[in-house]
Design a protein around this motif. Structure first.
Motif, mmCIF file in Angstrom:
data_model
loop_
_atom_site.group_PDB
_atom_site.id
_atom_site.type_symbol
_atom_site.label_atom_id
_atom_site.label_comp_id
_atom_site.label_asym_id
_atom_site.label_seq_id
_atom_site.Cartn_x
_atom_site.Cartn_y
_atom_site.Cartn_z
ATOM 1 N N ASN A 49 0.824 -1.215 0.000
ATOM 2 C CA ASN A 49 0.000 0.000 0.000
ATOM 3 C C ASN A 49 0.860 1.267 0.000
ATOM 4 O O ASN A 49 0.528 2.253 -0.670
ATOM 5 C CB ASN A 49 -0.935 -0.023 1.207
ATOM 6 C CG ASN A 49 -1.866 1.155 1.224
ATOM 7 O OD1 ASN A 49 -1.758 2.050 2.042
ATOM 8 N ND2 ASN A 49 -2.774 1.199 0.268
ATOM 9 N N TYR A 81 -12.446 7.533 -12.310
ATOM 10 C CA TYR A 81 -12.965 6.402 -11.519
ATOM 11 C C TYR A 81 -14.480 6.517 -11.340
ATOM 12 O O TYR A 81 -15.215 5.546 -11.499
ATOM 13 C CB TYR A 81 -12.257 6.366 -10.159
ATOM 14 C CG TYR A 81 -12.607 5.155 -9.327
ATOM 15 C CD1 TYR A 81 -12.005 3.919 -9.563
ATOM 16 C CD2 TYR A 81 -13.544 5.234 -8.292
ATOM 17 C CE1 TYR A 81 -12.334 2.804 -8.804
ATOM 18 C CE2 TYR A 81 -13.873 4.124 -7.533
ATOM 19 C CZ TYR A 81 -13.265 2.920 -7.787
ATOM 20 O OH TYR A 81 -13.588 1.806 -7.027
ATOM 21 N N TYR A 92 -19.453 4.700 -11.369
ATOM 22 C CA TYR A 92 -20.695 5.173 -10.737
ATOM 23 C C TYR A 92 -21.442 6.217 -11.562
ATOM 24 O O TYR A 92 -22.338 6.871 -11.047
ATOM 25 C CB TYR A 92 -20.388 5.678 -9.315
ATOM 26 C CG TYR A 92 -19.685 4.608 -8.512
ATOM 27 C CD1 TYR A 92 -20.337 3.412 -8.214
ATOM 28 C CD2 TYR A 92 -18.363 4.759 -8.102
ATOM 29 C CE1 TYR A 92 -19.692 2.389 -7.529
ATOM 30 C CE2 TYR A 92 -17.708 3.743 -7.406
ATOM 31 C CZ TYR A 92 -18.373 2.568 -7.129
ATOM 32 O OH TYR A 92 -17.743 1.557 -6.464
ATOM 33 N N GLY A 96 -12.131 4.219 2.940
ATOM 34 C CA GLY A 96 -11.671 4.254 1.541
ATOM 35 C C GLY A 96 -12.795 4.599 0.591
ATOM 36 O O GLY A 96 -13.009 3.927 -0.421
ATOM 37 N N SER A 97 -13.492 5.687 0.871
ATOM 38 C CA SER A 97 -14.714 6.034 0.121
ATOM 39 C C SER A 97 -14.478 6.236 -1.377
ATOM 40 O O SER A 97 -15.380 5.991 -2.180
ATOM 41 C CB SER A 97 -15.331 7.323 0.682
ATOM 42 O OG SER A 97 -15.536 7.185 2.060
ATOM 43 N N GLY A 98 -13.300 6.703 -1.737
ATOM 44 C CA GLY A 98 -13.038 6.951 -3.161
ATOM 45 C C GLY A 98 -14.039 7.936 -3.716
ATOM 46 O O GLY A 98 -14.202 9.043 -3.187
ATOM 47 N N ASN A 114 -17.323 6.889 -4.208
ATOM 48 C CA ASN A 114 -18.553 6.104 -4.081
ATOM 49 C C ASN A 114 -19.355 6.566 -2.863
ATOM 50 O O ASN A 114 -18.913 6.392 -1.726
ATOM 51 C CB ASN A 114 -18.197 4.614 -3.930
ATOM 52 C CG ASN A 114 -19.435 3.741 -3.939
ATOM 53 O OD1 ASN A 114 -20.557 4.237 -4.102
ATOM 54 N ND2 ASN A 114 -19.240 2.441 -3.767
ATOM 55 N N GLU A 136 -10.552 8.560 3.962
ATOM 56 C CA GLU A 136 -9.934 8.385 2.641
ATOM 57 C C GLU A 136 -8.475 8.841 2.660
ATOM 58 O O GLU A 136 -8.150 9.889 3.196
ATOM 59 C CB GLU A 136 -10.767 9.187 1.619
ATOM 60 C CG GLU A 136 -10.255 9.273 0.225
ATOM 61 C CD GLU A 136 -9.899 7.943 -0.430
ATOM 62 O OE1 GLU A 136 -10.764 7.063 -0.557
ATOM 63 O OE2 GLU A 136 -8.737 7.801 -0.815
ATOM 64 N N ASN A 160 -9.365 12.227 -3.946
ATOM 65 C CA ASN A 160 -10.700 11.697 -3.625
ATOM 66 C C ASN A 160 -11.375 12.502 -2.514
ATOM 67 O O ASN A 160 -12.597 12.691 -2.539
ATOM 68 C CB ASN A 160 -10.617 10.216 -3.238
ATOM 69 C CG ASN A 160 -10.324 9.347 -4.445
ATOM 70 O OD1 ASN A 160 -10.553 9.763 -5.582
ATOM 71 N ND2 ASN A 160 -9.820 8.147 -4.207
ATOM 72 N N ASN A 182 -5.481 6.788 7.045
ATOM 73 C CA ASN A 182 -4.847 5.580 6.524
ATOM 74 C C ASN A 182 -5.436 4.391 7.283
ATOM 75 O O ASN A 182 -5.409 4.371 8.520
ATOM 76 C CB ASN A 182 -3.339 5.693 6.772
ATOM 77 C CG ASN A 182 -2.587 4.527 6.186
ATOM 78 O OD1 ASN A 182 -3.131 3.429 5.988
ATOM 79 N ND2 ASN A 182 -1.316 4.752 5.907
ATOM 80 N N ILE A 183 -5.967 3.442 6.560
ATOM 81 C CA ILE A 183 -6.620 2.299 7.209
ATOM 82 C C ILE A 183 -5.679 1.593 8.198
ATOM 83 O O ILE A 183 -6.133 1.060 9.211
ATOM 84 C CB ILE A 183 -7.145 1.305 6.137
ATOM 85 C CG1 ILE A 183 -8.100 0.285 6.748
ATOM 86 C CG2 ILE A 183 -6.039 0.619 5.387
ATOM 87 C CD1 ILE A 183 -8.877 -0.526 5.726
ATOM 88 N N PHE A 186 -15.835 -0.628 0.927
ATOM 89 C CA PHE A 186 -16.128 -1.190 -0.398
ATOM 90 C C PHE A 186 -14.901 -1.188 -1.290
ATOM 91 O O PHE A 186 -14.357 -0.124 -1.606
ATOM 92 C CB PHE A 186 -17.263 -0.382 -1.052
ATOM 93 C CG PHE A 186 -18.618 -0.904 -0.656
ATOM 94 C CD1 PHE A 186 -18.925 -1.164 0.666
ATOM 95 C CD2 PHE A 186 -19.568 -1.171 -1.618
ATOM 96 C CE1 PHE A 186 -20.154 -1.668 1.029
ATOM 97 C CE2 PHE A 186 -20.799 -1.677 -1.261
ATOM 98 C CZ PHE A 186 -21.096 -1.928 0.060
HETATM 99 C C1 SAM Z 1 -10.662 0.687 -5.480
HETATM 100 S S1 SAM Z 1 -10.896 2.164 -4.622
HETATM 101 C C2 SAM Z 1 -12.503 1.906 -3.855
HETATM 102 C C3 SAM Z 1 -13.253 3.191 -3.715
HETATM 103 C C4 SAM Z 1 -14.708 3.094 -3.238
HETATM 104 N N1 SAM Z 1 -14.810 2.613 -1.875
HETATM 105 C C5 SAM Z 1 -15.574 2.253 -4.133
HETATM 106 O O1 SAM Z 1 -16.451 1.544 -3.594
HETATM 107 O O2 SAM Z 1 -15.460 2.310 -5.351
HETATM 108 C C6 SAM Z 1 -9.778 2.048 -3.235
HETATM 109 C C7 SAM Z 1 -9.815 3.272 -2.369
HETATM 110 O O3 SAM Z 1 -8.993 3.066 -1.209
HETATM 111 C C8 SAM Z 1 -8.252 4.260 -0.958
HETATM 112 N N2 SAM Z 1 -7.052 3.889 -0.173
HETATM 113 C C9 SAM Z 1 -5.880 3.395 -0.627
HETATM 114 N N3 SAM Z 1 -5.056 3.141 0.394
HETATM 115 C C10 SAM Z 1 -5.716 3.500 1.527
HETATM 116 C C11 SAM Z 1 -5.367 3.490 2.897
HETATM 117 N N4 SAM Z 1 -4.169 3.043 3.315
HETATM 118 N N5 SAM Z 1 -6.265 3.931 3.798
HETATM 119 C C12 SAM Z 1 -7.486 4.383 3.389
HETATM 120 N N6 SAM Z 1 -7.870 4.420 2.095
HETATM 121 C C13 SAM Z 1 -6.982 3.972 1.168
HETATM 122 C C14 SAM Z 1 -7.963 4.780 -2.349
HETATM 123 O O4 SAM Z 1 -7.571 6.127 -2.349
HETATM 124 C C15 SAM Z 1 -9.300 4.526 -3.046
HETATM 125 O O5 SAM Z 1 -10.197 5.574 -2.800
#
Ligand code: SAM
Length: 260
Positions: free
Chosen positions: A24, A37, A42, A75-77, A79, A97, A102, A151-152, A166
């Motif tokens: 990551n 995206y 969406y 990680g809403s991105g 969506n 996020e 995003n 950060n997750i 998601f």
């Molecule tokens: C494939 S996208 C999914 C977005 C959205 N949840 C969806 O349903 O389409 C992955 C998301 O995770 C976020 N992300 C990546 N690394 C992360 C982290 N360490 N902590 C939190 N979010 C993270 C990205 O920026 C991106 O928005």
């Protein structure tokens, strides 16, 4: 003839060499092209998302927390629909996020939403009174949402009353250990007994957003169950048919349950 190897000799290995893992932290998430995206995923309501909505809206309706609580979408991105499925049950919704792009997109979207959310909301609210009672869902979400940088892997334990995540844990790394850690940290961020819903790409080999390739960890329902079993109870995993989003994946999976 000498046994010494000339400095300029080039060695070529034939056959396939396994690609090195991409963690990551190896990715520059701030280069995530939010608009590309959103448009791809969406811009309209697809059948797979409609099926996921059916599963999780039914689940939240029956697993209703007793009081309005704090919700998190990790990680809403770009969506909004996971957060929308928590709306009748939450007083605040954290949109958590990592990518700056995003977060900026989310803040703007809550001010000036795209028209496609109407179709997602219709799918959520149809036949479900707690949702149907909400007149202007994006406006309500706007008033309750906190777009939060995070950060997750640094999520704190025992903070939220319900949660969604998601296409994140498996779509932010190629490393199975990071996938498992992310999935468990998400559930651990909830209070005991809190309901959650999480969606995963099945057997994904990574994905393009605009011109940029992002890593994924190829998992099935077996790995989802293994990752969540230590932290979740009443775990239910359902496969959702999906094949027209892009190349290189084998459907979607939805897990619902409660924090142990
Ligand atoms: C494939 S996208 C999914 C977005 C959205 N949840 C969806 O349903 O389409 C992955 C998301 O995770 C976020 N992300 C990546 N690394 C992360 C982290 N360490 N902590 C939190 N979010 C993270 C990205 O920026 C991106 O928005």
């Amino acid at each position: 003839m000498t046994d010494e190897i000339d400095e300029e000799t080039v060695f070529t290995r034939t056959g396939t060499v396994p690609a090195p893992p991409v963690g990551n932290a190896d990715v520059n998430w701030d280069e995530f092209d939010s608009q590309a995206y959103f448009q791809h995923n969406y811009g309209e309501l697809r059948r797979d998302d409609a099926r996921i909505i059916e599963i999780i809206a039914n689940f939240f309706q029956t697993a209703i927390p007793k009081r309005l609580g704090r919700a998190i979408d990790v990680g809403s991105g770009t969506n909004l629909y996971p957060a929308l499925t928590m709306l009748p049950y939450s007083s605040r919704v954290t949109l958590f996020e990592r990518a700056f792009t995003n977060r900026a997109w989310l803040s703007h979207e809550l001010e000036e939403p795209n028209g496609s959310w109407k179709y997602f909301w219709d799918a959520i609210a149809s036949g479900r009174l707690p949702y149907a009672n909400i007149g202007d869902p994006i406006d309500v979400l706007h008033s309750r949402a906190d777009v939060t940088r995070g950060n997750i892997f640094s999520l704190e334990e025992d903070r939220y009353d319900m949660g969604t995540m998601f296409f994140v844990a498996e779509s932010i790394t190629t490393r199975i250990d990071e996938f498992e850690r992310a999935a468990r940290l998400f559930v651990n961020s909830l209070h005991r007994n809190a309901p959650f819903a999480a969606a995963f790409m099945r057997d994904s080999s990574g994905y393009l957003v605009g011109n940029q390739f992002f890593p994924a960890c190829s998992i099935t329902e077996v790995e989802v169950a293994r990752a969540l079993a230590p932290v979740a109870r009443n775990l239910h995993i359902e496969l959702v048919e999906s094949n027209d989003l892009r190349e290189g994946y084998g459907g979607m999976m939805v897990a619902t349950g409660r924090k142990k």
